[in-house]
Design an enzyme around this catalytic site. Sequence first.
Site, PDB file in Angstrom:
ATOM      1  N   ASP A 165     -24.545  18.050  28.304  1.00 30.08           N
ATOM      2  CA  ASP A 165     -24.694  18.770  27.046  1.00 30.08           C
ATOM      3  C   ASP A 165     -23.313  19.091  26.471  1.00 30.08           C
ATOM      4  O   ASP A 165     -22.388  18.293  26.609  1.00 30.08           O
ATOM      5  CB  ASP A 165     -25.508  20.050  27.283  1.00 30.08           C
ATOM      6  CG  ASP A 165     -26.399  20.416  26.106  1.00 30.08           C
ATOM      7  OD1 ASP A 165     -25.842  20.772  25.056  1.00 30.08           O
ATOM      8  OD2 ASP A 165     -27.632  20.364  26.240  1.00 30.08           O
ATOM      9  N   HIS A 227     -24.743  25.092  22.599  1.00 30.57           N
ATOM     10  CA  HIS A 227     -26.038  24.534  22.977  1.00 30.57           C
ATOM     11  C   HIS A 227     -26.192  24.414  24.492  1.00 30.57           C
ATOM     12  O   HIS A 227     -27.229  24.775  25.059  1.00 30.57           O
ATOM     13  CB  HIS A 227     -26.201  23.173  22.298  1.00 30.57           C
ATOM     14  CG  HIS A 227     -27.540  22.555  22.440  1.00 30.57           C
ATOM     15  ND1 HIS A 227     -27.867  21.712  23.483  1.00 30.57           N
ATOM     16  CD2 HIS A 227     -28.643  22.614  21.660  1.00 30.57           C
ATOM     17  CE1 HIS A 227     -29.108  21.288  23.339  1.00 30.57           C
ATOM     18  NE2 HIS A 227     -29.611  21.811  22.242  1.00 30.57           N
ATOM     19  N   SER A 540     -34.947  20.663  22.828  1.00 31.61           N
ATOM     20  CA  SER A 540     -33.790  20.964  23.674  1.00 31.61           C
ATOM     21  C   SER A 540     -34.026  22.198  24.530  1.00 31.61           C
ATOM     22  O   SER A 540     -33.462  22.327  25.623  1.00 31.61           O
ATOM     23  CB  SER A 540     -32.550  21.215  22.812  1.00 31.61           C
ATOM     24  OG  SER A 540     -32.032  20.027  22.289  1.00 31.61           O
TER      25      SER A 540
END
Length: 625
Positions: A165, A227, A540
């Site tokens: 990520d 994220h 996600s």
Amino acid sequence: MTGALLSPVGASAAGGEQIAPGSPAPESKIQGNLLTDVTMAPGAYFVQFAGEPTSRGGSLTAIKAERAQFQNDLQDAGVDVEVRHEFGALWNGVAVNVSESQLLKVAGSEVVEAVFPIGVIDAPEEPEAQTIDPELFTAITMTGSDVVQSELGFDGTGIRVGVIDTGIDIDHPDLGGSGTPGTTAFPSARVTKGYDFVGDDYNANPSTDAYSPTPVPDANPDDCQGHGTHVAGIVGADGVVTGVAPGVTFGAYRVFGCEGSTDADVMLRAMERSLHDRMDVVNMSIGSAFSAWEEYPTAQASDALAREGVVVVASIGNSGADGLYSAGAPGVGGDTIGVGSVDNIEFMANFFTDETGATVPYTIGTPAPEPPTEGTAELVAVAPPTDELSKGCAPYSEADAATIAGQWVLVQRGDCTFHQKAVNAQAAGAIGVVLYNNVAGMVNPSLSGTPEITIPLVAVSAADGQRLVTDALADGSTTITWSAEETSIPSPTGGLISSFSSFGTTADLQYKPDVSAPGGQIYSTYPLEIQAHATLSGTSMASPHVAGAAALMLQADPGLSVHDVKVRLQNSAEQLPLNLAPAAGLEVVHRQGAGMIKVDKSILADVVIEPSFLQLGQQVAGSST
């Protein structure tokens, strides 16, 4: 890629070069049609060799021999190629920079099996500007993860989870850090493995001003985007928020810079590194919509990782509005667990009160100024919800602008972008916009665009908005009172597949996703330099729920294989109602998979049903056996 590269197989290569009898024509090796609606890295391609990678029994000696022959063939053909990276563990081939005009000669090498464009993978979106109660909210209760922790006594201790990520904030106290930015050494107590493949300034998207495609690797995979930290918190935060498996340790594999996109070959490198670091579970909340072919290199690599004994979990994509086949690689891999998103059953929201004292929850549009937290405001409306003028998609008339000027205006969702609605209201002199939905649920409006939005916009439910419009049209305006507090409210779409969750099937008509998990309105960790916690929505956020669930299952039974984990999750999943009409029946299987995971049932089950899903193919009318 141009149409010429996808033309029917011909008798000779470019420039009149003859093809050996019995050899595949170079044109047939070029797989440009495996990616649809995906940005391509300029002049960058995966070149797959004929031999097997080491994960499938190939020898390193044979792989090196193919690389050498490939270089010799290109030298003989006069082709100038820059090798970006060599692969051999999960997928056998190289990533190269080469001009498109030379692709037929590249494909003409005897060792080349196929050539794929390298797709650009967009960075996940930033969160909306809102705060929420300090816990992973009701999401972990939806999957039974809270029961596993409190009653079965499993928290993922001893399980290594790799997160491919934007990195992980190693300073975050919920993830084992010191709590002070820049003071935690890597590796840390919780983030024990990892690597930054790209550096802060990396951005692979050629259409942006910040295009910077040259990686600058770093040993420390610290997160400056957000994220990855959010994803890691869902997997295993242990502090202010509690994740699904708070006892796991992490491998952080950073493939994004502080903003922008990454390339598919960087993703493949991260997968190989996670295998080297002996991760038990790997989560990839990343993908490219419509790249739904299992043959694409990242999908091949994710399957190879699974064959090596790693439980690979990937988000299926956020392109549900685009219809069928919008699932993406690597989530479409056959041995990869592709995950769809379910809306959280409750969420925290800011609110104002109406003239009756009723609470009206809202979300905040960004980027734009924040709404007030005290005082009153007058709301006006120019038309009832049944009138197209209510949507504010065209510039307001002089008469309507006179009504709007200096007031907050009620605008209905639909027919144009949130940005356009705000622009028109702003031009008419409104001091703010109350956007009301045209379907059930709440939205987080994005106001990005030119010109910049200089007035606040808040979004409310359809029912609240229609009631406010009725009051405003009856009396000329209606008064609301702002509050700095928040309220917990049931989500109108809680427990249903999120509207953004992508549909399968894969391009070759295999069912995806495999299962679903909470991904709509999820509160988790975020880099301390930005804000300690944030709310995000997306597949996600669903994928790490499943990765955490897999960690709990592996702790409960270390003998489970990758196949066992997937089968048990599918066996015990809860089938969900149809998103658009819950009373009408069940959600389609190529959107929910087997349904929402129930990890407590997966662990406690003493009966396993195999196969866990059926691919019947095209059927004639009537029943099938």
